[in-house]
Write a protein that holds these residues in place. Structure first.
Motif, PDB file in Angstrom:
ATOM      1  N   PHE A  73      43.143 -40.602  87.439  1.00 56.42           N
ATOM      2  CA  PHE A  73      43.820 -39.973  88.517  1.00 56.42           C
ATOM      3  C   PHE A  73      45.193 -39.078  87.872  1.00 56.42           C
ATOM      4  O   PHE A  73      45.354 -37.939  88.505  1.00 56.42           O
ATOM      5  CB  PHE A  73      43.968 -41.008  89.645  1.00 56.42           C
ATOM      6  CG  PHE A  73      43.008 -41.478  90.321  1.00 56.42           C
ATOM      7  CD1 PHE A  73      41.757 -40.811  90.450  1.00 56.42           C
ATOM      8  CD2 PHE A  73      43.129 -42.753  90.982  1.00 56.42           C
ATOM      9  CE1 PHE A  73      40.766 -41.515  90.572  1.00 56.42           C
ATOM     10  CE2 PHE A  73      42.244 -43.242  91.568  1.00 56.42           C
ATOM     11  CZ  PHE A  73      40.967 -42.658  91.583  1.00 56.42           C
ATOM     12  N   ASP A  88      46.025 -38.288  84.864  1.00 55.78           N
ATOM     13  CA  ASP A  88      45.772 -37.211  84.126  1.00 55.78           C
ATOM     14  C   ASP A  88      45.040 -36.135  84.487  1.00 55.78           C
ATOM     15  O   ASP A  88      45.480 -34.636  84.343  1.00 55.78           O
ATOM     16  CB  ASP A  88      44.823 -37.747  82.959  1.00 55.78           C
ATOM     17  CG  ASP A  88      44.743 -36.608  81.728  1.00 55.78           C
ATOM     18  OD1 ASP A  88      45.553 -35.872  81.309  1.00 55.78           O
ATOM     19  OD2 ASP A  88      43.456 -36.658  81.382  1.00 55.78           O
ATOM     20  N   ARG A  89      43.677 -36.142  85.512  1.00 54.22           N
ATOM     21  CA  ARG A  89      42.915 -35.178  85.803  1.00 54.22           C
ATOM     22  C   ARG A  89      43.489 -34.607  87.309  1.00 54.22           C
ATOM     23  O   ARG A  89      43.228 -33.702  87.830  1.00 54.22           O
ATOM     24  CB  ARG A  89      41.523 -35.428  85.783  1.00 54.22           C
ATOM     25  CG  ARG A  89      40.933 -35.773  84.377  1.00 54.22           C
ATOM     26  CD  ARG A  89      39.778 -36.019  84.379  1.00 54.22           C
ATOM     27  NE  ARG A  89      39.251 -36.805  83.406  1.00 54.22           N
ATOM     28  CZ  ARG A  89      37.736 -37.166  83.055  1.00 54.22           C
ATOM     29  NH1 ARG A  89      37.144 -36.956  83.947  1.00 54.22           N
ATOM     30  NH2 ARG A  89      37.445 -37.553  81.978  1.00 54.22           N
ATOM     31  N   GLY A  90      43.997 -35.694  88.146  1.00 55.43           N
ATOM     32  CA  GLY A  90      44.025 -35.538  89.485  1.00 55.43           C
ATOM     33  C   GLY A  90      42.694 -36.302  90.316  1.00 55.43           C
ATOM     34  O   GLY A  90      41.822 -36.341  89.806  1.00 55.43           O
ATOM     35  N   TYR A  91      43.335 -36.903  91.301  1.00 53.98           N
ATOM     36  CA  TYR A  91      42.340 -37.672  92.357  1.00 53.98           C
ATOM     37  C   TYR A  91      41.116 -36.795  92.462  1.00 53.98           C
ATOM     38  O   TYR A  91      39.797 -37.344  92.345  1.00 53.98           O
ATOM     39  CB  TYR A  91      43.155 -38.071  93.275  1.00 53.98           C
ATOM     40  CG  TYR A  91      42.289 -38.894  94.332  1.00 53.98           C
ATOM     41  CD1 TYR A  91      41.949 -40.370  94.176  1.00 53.98           C
ATOM     42  CD2 TYR A  91      41.815 -38.456  95.538  1.00 53.98           C
ATOM     43  CE1 TYR A  91      41.192 -40.934  95.079  1.00 53.98           C
ATOM     44  CE2 TYR A  91      40.914 -39.087  96.211  1.00 53.98           C
ATOM     45  CZ  TYR A  91      40.553 -40.586  96.512  1.00 53.98           C
ATOM     46  OH  TYR A  91      40.015 -41.062  97.094  1.00 53.98           O
ATOM     47  N   ARG A 108      39.427 -34.486  91.153  1.00 53.51           N
ATOM     48  CA  ARG A 108      38.727 -34.219  89.761  1.00 53.51           C
ATOM     49  C   ARG A 108      38.033 -35.499  89.207  1.00 53.51           C
ATOM     50  O   ARG A 108      37.270 -35.440  87.997  1.00 53.51           O
ATOM     51  CB  ARG A 108      39.177 -33.384  88.814  1.00 53.51           C
ATOM     52  CG  ARG A 108      39.777 -31.936  89.276  1.00 53.51           C
ATOM     53  CD  ARG A 108      40.561 -31.357  88.470  1.00 53.51           C
ATOM     54  NE  ARG A 108      40.952 -29.913  88.776  1.00 53.51           N
ATOM     55  CZ  ARG A 108      41.694 -28.990  88.182  1.00 53.51           C
ATOM     56  NH1 ARG A 108      42.175 -29.569  86.970  1.00 53.51           N
ATOM     57  NH2 ARG A 108      42.242 -27.784  88.789  1.00 53.51           N
ATOM     58  N   GLU A 127      52.298 -40.939  89.171  1.00 56.79           N
ATOM     59  CA  GLU A 127      51.582 -39.701  88.979  1.00 56.79           C
ATOM     60  C   GLU A 127      50.075 -39.468  89.524  1.00 56.79           C
ATOM     61  O   GLU A 127      49.708 -38.611  90.060  1.00 56.79           O
ATOM     62  CB  GLU A 127      51.230 -39.525  87.252  1.00 56.79           C
ATOM     63  CG  GLU A 127      52.531 -38.882  86.594  1.00 56.79           C
ATOM     64  CD  GLU A 127      52.937 -37.606  87.242  1.00 56.79           C
ATOM     65  OE1 GLU A 127      52.495 -36.620  86.960  1.00 56.79           O
ATOM     66  OE2 GLU A 127      54.079 -37.525  88.109  1.00 56.79           O
ATOM     67  N   ALA A 128      49.504 -40.597  89.513  1.00 51.88           N
ATOM     68  CA  ALA A 128      48.269 -40.951  90.251  1.00 51.88           C
ATOM     69  C   ALA A 128      48.136 -40.664  91.795  1.00 51.88           C
ATOM     70  O   ALA A 128      47.499 -39.763  92.305  1.00 51.88           O
ATOM     71  CB  ALA A 128      47.507 -42.187  89.844  1.00 51.88           C
ATOM     72  N   ARG A 149      50.799 -39.104  93.290  1.00 55.12           N
ATOM     73  CA  ARG A 149      51.272 -37.756  93.743  1.00 55.12           C
ATOM     74  C   ARG A 149      50.201 -36.832  93.503  1.00 55.12           C
ATOM     75  O   ARG A 149      50.331 -36.045  94.324  1.00 55.12           O
ATOM     76  CB  ARG A 149      52.354 -37.385  92.495  1.00 55.12           C
ATOM     77  CG  ARG A 149      53.083 -36.197  92.775  1.00 55.12           C
ATOM     78  CD  ARG A 149      54.434 -35.841  91.824  1.00 55.12           C
ATOM     79  NE  ARG A 149      55.250 -36.998  91.470  1.00 55.12           N
ATOM     80  CZ  ARG A 149      56.415 -36.848  92.576  1.00 55.12           C
ATOM     81  NH1 ARG A 149      56.411 -36.087  93.402  1.00 55.12           N
ATOM     82  NH2 ARG A 149      57.361 -37.827  92.543  1.00 55.12           N
ATOM     83  N   LYS A 150      49.426 -37.099  92.569  1.00 52.40           N
ATOM     84  CA  LYS A 150      48.323 -35.720  92.354  1.00 52.40           C
ATOM     85  C   LYS A 150      47.059 -36.021  93.489  1.00 52.40           C
ATOM     86  O   LYS A 150      46.242 -35.143  93.535  1.00 52.40           O
ATOM     87  CB  LYS A 150      47.704 -35.924  90.815  1.00 52.40           C
ATOM     88  CG  LYS A 150      48.632 -35.475  89.939  1.00 52.40           C
ATOM     89  CD  LYS A 150      48.246 -35.342  88.600  1.00 52.40           C
ATOM     90  CE  LYS A 150      49.114 -34.861  87.560  1.00 52.40           C
ATOM     91  NZ  LYS A 150      48.475 -34.604  86.164  1.00 52.40           N
ATOM     92  N   ALA A 151      47.266 -37.293  94.045  1.00 49.82           N
ATOM     93  CA  ALA A 151      46.196 -37.444  94.929  1.00 49.82           C
ATOM     94  C   ALA A 151      46.707 -36.836  96.307  1.00 49.82           C
ATOM     95  O   ALA A 151      45.711 -36.675  97.078  1.00 49.82           O
ATOM     96  CB  ALA A 151      45.898 -38.737  95.319  1.00 49.82           C
ATOM     97  N   HIS A 185      43.882 -35.867  99.514  1.00 51.46           N
ATOM     98  CA  HIS A 185      43.865 -37.047 100.268  1.00 51.46           C
ATOM     99  C   HIS A 185      43.583 -36.990 101.740  1.00 51.46           C
ATOM    100  O   HIS A 185      44.751 -36.158 102.042  1.00 51.46           O
ATOM    101  CB  HIS A 185      44.613 -38.294  99.746  1.00 51.46           C
ATOM    102  CG  HIS A 185      44.204 -39.608  99.982  1.00 51.46           C
ATOM    103  ND1 HIS A 185      44.244 -40.022 101.401  1.00 51.46           N
ATOM    104  CD2 HIS A 185      43.509 -40.661  99.435  1.00 51.46           C
ATOM    105  CE1 HIS A 185      43.958 -41.519 101.365  1.00 51.46           C
ATOM    106  NE2 HIS A 185      43.264 -41.591 100.397  1.00 51.46           N
TER     107      HIS A 185
END
Length: 203
Positions: A31, A33-36, A38, A115-116, A118-120, A124
């Motif tokens: 999550f 690295d790639r974003g939730y 993806r 980071e997991a 934040r990128k979600a 979400h």
């Protein structure tokens, strides 16, 4: 007619717990690295070296996994012990130094989890609720620190609420991320800068 009690193997339970922990760790890494949006359950299963059905059986859906990651992040931050130390200090400078150190340790240690999350947020369905849940305890701790600062000599100027807002501005996750991730500062440099800035303003 006697009923037999189901036997639960301690070793099996331990292995299941280790599998859950590994799944959550690999999911957080993906999550972050790639974003939730993806990442699929199949991706998480492959990274953890298990079958997709094991992920569902052990942890649940992708949304369930993110919820568990948030919950673990709050517990693992160590905020309770850090706040006990802060409230025992008797000078504003010492309090701000402890806040800089404590929030640095929390943000650095939980960087992947932050980071997991934040990128979600953008994808979400309950991103705002998710962020509030992830940061509520953090904000409460800094409000407690602000109230404590106003009992010391000399107290900060302005209200307790203003001091709490400033502590969040300096020591909240966004401030740390801006300096370390976006500007490429070291954690040591960021800690020193935030401590000195807070002390110069409040003391």
């Amino acid at each position: 007619m006697s009923s037999k009690r189901a036997y639960i193997s301690p070793l099996r339970e331990q292995a299941a717990a280790q599998t859950r922990a590994l799944i959550l760790q690999r999911a957080a890494e993906l999550f972050a690295d790639r974003g939730y949006g993806r990442v699929t359950v199949a991706d998480i299963a492959a990274a953890a070296g298990v079958a997709s059905k094991t992920v569902f059986a052990s942890v649940g859906s992708k949304g369930d996994i993110l919820d568990r990651i948030v919950g673990q992040g709050v517990v693992a931050s160590g905020y309770e012990q850090a706040m006990r130390q802060v409230l025992a200090l008797r000078t504003p400078e010492a309090v701000l130094e402890a806040l800089a150190r404590g929030t640095r340790v929390g943000n650095e240690g939980q960087f992947t989890v932050h980071e997991a999350i934040r990128k979600a947020l953008p994808v979400h369905e309950d991103g705002e609720v998710l962020w509030e849940r992830a940061t509520a305890t953090y904000r409460d701790a800094l409000r407690t620190a602000a109230r404590h600062l106003h009992t010391l000599t000399p107290p900060p100027s302005g209200s307790v609420e203003e001091t709490a807002d400033l502590l969040w501005f300096w020591f909240g996750p966004t401030g740390w991320r801006t300096l370390v991730v976006e500007n490429g500062w070291s954690w040591d440099r960021a800690e020193d800068f935030l401590r000195r800035t807070a002390a110069a303003t409040l003391c």
